[in-house]
Every structure is written in structure tokens, then in C-alpha cells.
Design a protein around this motif. Structure first.
Motif, PDB file in Angstrom:
ATOM      1  N   PRO A   1       0.807  -1.235   0.000  1.00 31.46           N
ATOM      2  CA  PRO A   1       0.000   0.000   0.000  1.00 31.46           C
ATOM      3  C   PRO A   1       0.836   1.281   0.000  1.00 31.46           C
ATOM      4  O   PRO A   1       0.585   2.168  -0.834  1.00 31.46           O
ATOM      5  N   PRO A   2       1.849   1.425   0.886  1.00 32.19           N
ATOM      6  CA  PRO A   2       2.646   2.658   0.822  1.00 32.19           C
ATOM      7  C   PRO A   2       3.431   2.788  -0.475  1.00 32.19           C
ATOM      8  O   PRO A   2       3.608   3.906  -0.992  1.00 32.19           O
ATOM      9  N   PHE A   3       3.914   1.671  -1.017  1.00 25.63           N
ATOM     10  CA  PHE A   3       4.641   1.739  -2.290  1.00 25.63           C
ATOM     11  C   PHE A   3       3.733   2.226  -3.410  1.00 25.63           C
ATOM     12  O   PHE A   3       4.077   3.153  -4.157  1.00 25.63           O
ATOM     13  N   ILE A   4       2.557   1.611  -3.545  1.00 16.68           N
ATOM     14  CA  ILE A   4       1.645   1.973  -4.638  1.00 16.68           C
ATOM     15  C   ILE A   4       1.191   3.417  -4.500  1.00 16.68           C
ATOM     16  O   ILE A   4       1.230   4.184  -5.472  1.00 16.68           O
ATOM     17  N   LEU A   5       0.783   3.808  -3.303  1.00 21.23           N
ATOM     18  CA  LEU A   5       0.308   5.177  -3.094  1.00 21.23           C
ATOM     19  C   LEU A   5       1.426   6.195  -3.319  1.00 21.23           C
ATOM     20  O   LEU A   5       1.221   7.247  -3.939  1.00 21.23           O
ATOM     21  N   GLY A   6       2.625   5.879  -2.810  1.00 19.64           N
ATOM     22  CA  GLY A   6       3.759   6.792  -2.978  1.00 19.64           C
ATOM     23  C   GLY A   6       4.161   6.944  -4.426  1.00 19.64           C
ATOM     24  O   GLY A   6       4.421   8.064  -4.907  1.00 19.64           O
ATOM     25  N   TYR A   7       4.204   5.840  -5.152  1.00 16.41           N
ATOM     26  CA  TYR A   7       4.608   5.894  -6.563  1.00 16.41           C
ATOM     27  C   TYR A   7       3.567   6.627  -7.401  1.00 16.41           C
ATOM     28  O   TYR A   7       3.912   7.469  -8.249  1.00 16.41           O
ATOM     29  N   ILE A   8       2.291   6.327  -7.166  1.00 17.28           N
ATOM     30  CA  ILE A   8       1.235   7.012  -7.913  1.00 17.28           C
ATOM     31  C   ILE A   8       1.254   8.513  -7.613  1.00 17.28           C
ATOM     32  O   ILE A   8       1.063   9.342  -8.521  1.00 17.28           O
ATOM     33  N   PHE A   9       1.489   8.886  -6.366  1.00 14.36           N
ATOM     34  CA  PHE A   9       1.555  10.305  -6.008  1.00 14.36           C
ATOM     35  C   PHE A   9       2.669  11.008  -6.789  1.00 14.36           C
ATOM     36  O   PHE A   9       2.464  12.090  -7.341  1.00 14.36           O
ATOM     37  N   CYS A  10       3.858  10.397  -6.839  1.00 12.40           N
ATOM     38  CA  CYS A  10       4.977  10.997  -7.576  1.00 12.40           C
ATOM     39  C   CYS A  10       4.639  11.155  -9.053  1.00 12.40           C
ATOM     40  O   CYS A  10       4.930  12.196  -9.675  1.00 12.40           O
TER      41      CYS A  10
ATOM     42  N   PHE B   1      -9.747  -6.457  -9.265  1.00  7.77           N
ATOM     43  CA  PHE B   1      -9.163  -5.194  -8.797  1.00  7.77           C
ATOM     44  C   PHE B   1      -7.639  -5.275  -8.740  1.00  7.77           C
ATOM     45  O   PHE B   1      -6.964  -4.259  -8.848  1.00  7.77           O
ATOM     46  N   GLY B   2      -7.098  -6.479  -8.573  1.00  4.77           N
ATOM     47  CA  GLY B   2      -5.647  -6.644  -8.593  1.00  4.77           C
ATOM     48  C   GLY B   2      -5.071  -6.305  -9.955  1.00  4.77           C
ATOM     49  O   GLY B   2      -4.062  -5.592 -10.062  1.00  4.77           O
ATOM     50  N   VAL B   3      -5.705  -6.818 -11.015  1.00  3.53           N
ATOM     51  CA  VAL B   3      -5.246  -6.507 -12.371  1.00  3.53           C
ATOM     52  C   VAL B   3      -5.427  -5.022 -12.657  1.00  3.53           C
ATOM     53  O   VAL B   3      -4.570  -4.385 -13.290  1.00  3.53           O
ATOM     54  N   ALA B   4      -6.539  -4.452 -12.174  1.00  3.06           N
ATOM     55  CA  ALA B   4      -6.776  -3.021 -12.380  1.00  3.06           C
ATOM     56  C   ALA B   4      -5.705  -2.189 -11.676  1.00  3.06           C
ATOM     57  O   ALA B   4      -5.219  -1.186 -12.230  1.00  3.06           O
ATOM     58  N   THR B   5      -5.324  -2.584 -10.464  1.00  2.00           N
ATOM     59  CA  THR B   5      -4.263  -1.875  -9.737  1.00  2.00           C
ATOM     60  C   THR B   5      -2.953  -1.926 -10.510  1.00  2.00           C
ATOM     61  O   THR B   5      -2.253  -0.919 -10.654  1.00  2.00           O
ATOM     62  N   ASP B   6      -2.626  -3.103 -11.020  1.00  2.00           N
ATOM     63  CA  ASP B   6      -1.411  -3.263 -11.818  1.00  2.00           C
ATOM     64  C   ASP B   6      -1.452  -2.364 -13.050  1.00  2.00           C
ATOM     65  O   ASP B   6      -0.464  -1.703 -13.388  1.00  2.00           O
ATOM     66  N   ALA B   7      -2.609  -2.311 -13.717  1.00  2.00           N
ATOM     67  CA  ALA B   7      -2.743  -1.491 -14.922  1.00  2.00           C
ATOM     68  C   ALA B   7      -2.617  -0.001 -14.606  1.00  2.00           C
ATOM     69  O   ALA B   7      -2.054   0.759 -15.403  1.00  2.00           O
ATOM     70  N   VAL B   8      -3.123   0.412 -13.440  1.00  2.00           N
ATOM     71  CA  VAL B   8      -3.020   1.822 -13.047  1.00  2.00           C
ATOM     72  C   VAL B   8      -1.557   2.214 -12.854  1.00  2.00           C
ATOM     73  O   VAL B   8      -1.112   3.277 -13.316  1.00  2.00           O
ATOM     74  N   VAL B   9      -0.785   1.362 -12.180  1.00  2.00           N
ATOM     75  CA  VAL B   9       0.634   1.662 -11.956  1.00  2.00           C
ATOM     76  C   VAL B   9       1.381   1.708 -13.295  1.00  2.00           C
ATOM     77  O   VAL B   9       2.215   2.591 -13.522  1.00  2.00           O
ATOM     78  N   CYS B  10       1.071   0.767 -14.200  1.00  2.00           N
ATOM     79  CA  CYS B  10       1.679   0.792 -15.533  1.00  2.00           C
ATOM     80  C   CYS B  10       1.331   2.087 -16.265  1.00  2.00           C
ATOM     81  O   CYS B  10       2.191   2.712 -16.907  1.00  2.00           O
ATOM     82  N   THR B  11       0.072   2.486 -16.176  1.00  2.00           N
ATOM     83  CA  THR B  11      -0.387   3.693 -16.849  1.00  2.00           C
ATOM     84  C   THR B  11       0.350   4.921 -16.333  1.00  2.00           C
ATOM     85  O   THR B  11       0.741   5.807 -17.113  1.00  2.00           O
ATOM     86  N   MET B  12       0.541   4.993 -15.019  1.00  2.00           N
ATOM     87  CA  MET B  12       1.257   6.130 -14.443  1.00  2.00           C
ATOM     88  C   MET B  12       2.674   6.226 -15.011  1.00  2.00           C
ATOM     89  O   MET B  12       3.139   7.303 -15.396  1.00  2.00           O
ATOM     90  N   SER B  13       3.367   5.094 -15.085  1.00  2.00           N
ATOM     91  CA  SER B  13       4.733   5.097 -15.617  1.00  2.00           C
ATOM     92  C   SER B  13       4.758   5.567 -17.070  1.00  2.00           C
ATOM     93  O   SER B  13       5.608   6.377 -17.472  1.00  2.00           O
TER      94      SER B  13
END
Length: 438
Positions: A217-226, A307-319
Motif C-alpha cells: 500500500p505505501p509503495f503503490i500510493l507513494g509511486y502514484i503520487f509521484c 481489482f488486482g489486475v486493475a491496480t497493476d494497470a493503473v501503476v503501468c499507466t502512471m509510468s
């Protein structure tokens, strides 16, 4: 010289498989399940609170791990270096349109995840230690009536998973990044990382769930915030970038700056291939992990996996959006593996150390997640001595590949992953009429 020739041959097989066969099978299966379920993934994603309530109700009085801890254990295996590094190559080689095809593959792939988790829980068996054995090794036996296939395919799957479970590529990259960034003595970094990996990976699914719940959770939230911070600073460019994404997805993209240009086919192949790789679509890993949930209704835990796949896709999209809005994907002097960190360096202090920490968290949870399921597969095949043999194999493989080129480790992972996917999807296809949707 002989080794070099072997790896050159394996790399050619890998490129052909993931460039043409692998992504086609995943997208075709995902589209089939999407229409067969009447677009069920969209109904689930539209009502997250309802899914949470149904999971809680299904878990009441059950035996196993809390379903939400299982969810984070699943995400820990999916969200990793592929979301930060590998997906960027889809843009630098295939152009902006690759992002749209990543979305298409991820959305269709959610129902492949749903299918394998559903079947894993439906056909799981007790492991004799207040837990469950579930996953392709179990439902492959139900899928095929032929006696030889029902025995050989689960065995082949477990052996492939044991090989794939020692995530040598991510392990090597993590060690290299830590030693290079902090200028630490590399053998010491290797030894400490190996110790932490064995501790997390051989502690069972309970330990994996606890570590992933604490770190993800802190990794995903921190990375998405950046990423959102960088995107926000370029918000005026976002409409133009999204327009390029949709146009080039169907027309390709002309050469610009250091970008050599790409066709629609290349964007499609790279976008879908990266979605498959980053989300581990069709591998069967999620089925094994989420079968340990105390949820009794297969539909509820399987819906949570969407929701796991969706979370993964969101992080990919951010990058991918970070490298698109910044324009760095056109710069020939910046390698794809350094693209995100190069952009972050413009806006955040001590980026090299920050990225090293992010890569460690993402890499560590991925490595221990796959080591856990690999060890579980070996114990399933050989209850008496499988764990000890796998421990020795893991140590030898991690250390040996730490002194080889990173691309060789990745080649081994991609080929074994491709074979896993073919084996697993054959079982899912045979049992497709057993799957029910909410």
C-alpha cells in the motif's frame, strides 16, 4: 561460446512467442470471456464496495488467510519492476499507442484472472495444515479425462512453476540497483538480499501476505503520487498526449526526435505483451495464492482479483504517462530503464536513492511471492523432500545468475512463463463452462 549460442537461440524463441503467439492467445481468451460474461469485469469495477461486502460475508467462518491480505499478496507478485521499467519500453519502441493496447489487454485479462482464481478455489483441497492446495496443479487434473494428461500436465506445470518461481531477473536487477546506487560492496548486498528473499519466500503464504500487506500500500500510493505530481505539472499537455495515444494505436506513429517510428501492429504487440508480463496474466500464480483465502464462495475472491489486475494497470499507466507527458520517450540518450527516474530527477531531490528504495520494494515483494508459490508447487509434488531441494536450487540459481548478464535471466523467465501460460490456459479453456459470474 556454446552458452552464448544457446541464449541467442532462446532469445529468438522468446521474441517470436511473446511477439506473436503469447499476446494473441491472452487477448483472444480475454475477449471470449468478456463477451461470455456479458462484460462482467466492468460491473465489478463499477461497484467496489459491494465486492468488499460480499468478500467479507463469504469469509465469515472460513479457514485460511484473510481475503484482503491474500489480495495484497497477489498484488505483491504482480506490481514490480515490470510496472516501472518494462512497460516503458512499449512506449520507446511502439509509440504512444502501446498504452491503449495495454488497457485493452488488461481489461480483457481481468477475466482470465477471474477464471483461474474461480477454478482454483472451486477445486481446492485441504493441505492438512489448516490451509488449502489450489491452482492449476489441481484443476488441470479435473480438466482432462485422459489419464496420462491428467497426471502429466499438473506435473509439468509444477516443474515449470518451480523454475519460474525463482525470479532471477528481478533479483539480479534489485541487487545491481542497490549496490550501484549506494556504492555498497556487491557480494554483501547479494548476501543480505538473498537472506531476506529466503526468509520471505520460504515462510509460506501467511508470511508473504503479512509482508505484502505492509509494503505494497505505501509503495503503490507513494509511486502514484509521484507520477501524478509530474503529470499535474504537464497537465496542459495531457489532452494532446491522450489524443496521440488513441490515434497512434490505430495508425502507428511517425519518427520523431530519437523515436524511430512504429506501426499499429508493433504498438499492439508491445502494449499487450507488457500487460501480460506485468499482470502475470494466465500464469496461474494468482490462482495458487488466492486459493488460500478463507472466502468460501469462489465468485467473491475471484471478483476481488479483478481489482488486482486493475491496480497493476493503473501503476503501468502512471509510468507510461510520465514518460509521454515529459517527452523523454523521444530522447535517444535516455535508456528506457532509466526514463522514469530521469524524469523524477527534474522534480524530486535524491531521486537515485528514492528509486533504489522503490525498486527494492517492488522487486522484493515480487521475488518472495513467486518463490512462495514455487516452493508450494514443489511441496505438492514431493511432500517429503521438495522443500529442501527447492531451497538448494533457489540459492544456487540466485547466486549463479547474479554474475551473468541480466538479459539472460530475463530470457529464462519469459520462456518458462510462456510455457506456464499455455499449460494453464489449456485447463481454463477445458473448464470454461464450470465458471460462474455474479
Amino acid at each position: 561460446m556454446c552458452t552464448t549460442g544457446i541464449f541467442a537461440y532462446l532469445e529468438a524463441i522468446e521474441a517470436f512467442y511473446w511477439g506473436y503467439i503469447g499476446f494473441t492467445i491472452v487477448v483472444a481468451a480475454g475477449v471470449y470471456f468478456t463477451f461470455r460474461s456479458n462484460f462482467y469485469q466492468f460491473r465489478v469495477l463499477a461497484h467496489p464496495l459491494r465486492t468488499i461486502r460480499e468478500v467479507q460475508a463469504s469469509a465469515a467462518g472460513g479457514v485460511g488467510i484473510n481475503p484482503f491480505r491474500v489480495y495484497f499478496a497477489s498484488v505483491g507478485g504482480m506490481v514490480g519492476l515490470g510496472n516501472i521499467i518494462a512497460v516503458v519500453t512499449a512506449i520507446t519502441l511502439g509509440g504512444p499507442g502501446a498504452l491503449l493496447w495495454l488497457w485493452v489487454a488488461a481489461l480483457s485479462g481481468t477475466l482470465i484472472k477471474y477464471a483461474e482464481v474461480y477454478l482454483g478455489i472451486k477445486f481446492r483441497i485441504d493441505d492438512g495444515d489448516k490451509g488449502h492446495h489450489g491452482g492449476p496443479m489441481i484443476y488441470l487434473q479435473r480438466a482432462f479425462q485422459n489419464r496420462w494428461l491428467s497426471r502429466s500436465l499438473p506435473f509439468i506445470y509444477c516443474i515449470l512453476l518451480a523454475i519460474y518461481g525463482v525470479e532471477i531477473a528481478t533479483f539480479v536487477i534489485t541487487v545491481d540497483v542497490l549496490s550501484d546506487t549506494f556504492h555498497w560492496y556487491r557480494p554483501l548486498v547479494l548476501g543480505v538480499t538473498l537472506f531476506l528473499t529466503l526468509y520471505g519466500g520460504f515462510g509460506g503464504l501467511h508470511r508473504l501476505a503479512n509482508i505484502s500487506t505492509a509494503m505494497m500500500p505505501p509503495f503503490i500510493l507513494g509511486y502514484i503520487f509521484c507520477c501524478l505530481y509530474v503529470i499535474g505539472l504537464h497537465i496542459s499537455l495531457l489532452p494532446h498526449v491522450l489524443g496521440e495515444v488513441f490515434v497512434s494505436a490505430f495508425t502507428g506513429h511517425a519518427a520523431v526526435g530519437g523515436f524511430a517510428g512504429s506501426s499499429m501492429l508493433m504498438a499492439m504487440q508491445l502494449g499487450t505483451a507488457r500487460a501480460v508480463y506485468s499482470g502475470d496474466l494466465g500464469i496461474g500464480y494468482d490462482s495458487i495464492v488466492q486459493s488460500s483465502s478463507r472466502a468460501n464462495d469462489p465468485k467473491t475472491q475471484a471478483a476481488l482479483s479483478i481489482f488486482g489486475v486493475a491496480t497493476d494497470a493503473v501503476v503501468c499507466t502512471m509510468s507510461m504517462l510520465v514518460v509521454l507527458v515529459s517527452g523523454i520517450w523521444k530522447d535517444p540518450g535516455v535508456q528506457a530503464c532509466h526514463a522514469v527516474s530521469t524524469v523524477f530527477a527534474r522534480f524530486f531531490p535524491h531521486v537515485d536513492k528514492m528509486m533504489a528504495v522503490l525498486i527494492f520494494i517492488a522487486g522484493y515483494t515480487t521475488v518472495i511471492a513467486y518463490l512462495t508459490v514455487g516452493e508450494k508447487a514443489m511441496r505438492y509434488l514431493f511432500p517429503q523432500w521438495g522443500r529442501r531441494v527447492y531451497f538448494v536450487y533457489a540459492v544456487v540459481a540466485f547466486v549463479a545468475f547474479s554474475f551473468l548478464d541480466q538479459t539472460r535471466a530475463l530470457t529464462v523467465m519469459m520462456i518458462s512463463g510462456g510455457l506456464l501460460m499455455l499449460t494453464n490456459l489449456s485447463g481454463i479453456w477445458k473448464l470454461r463452462h464450470e465458471i460462474r459470474y455474479g
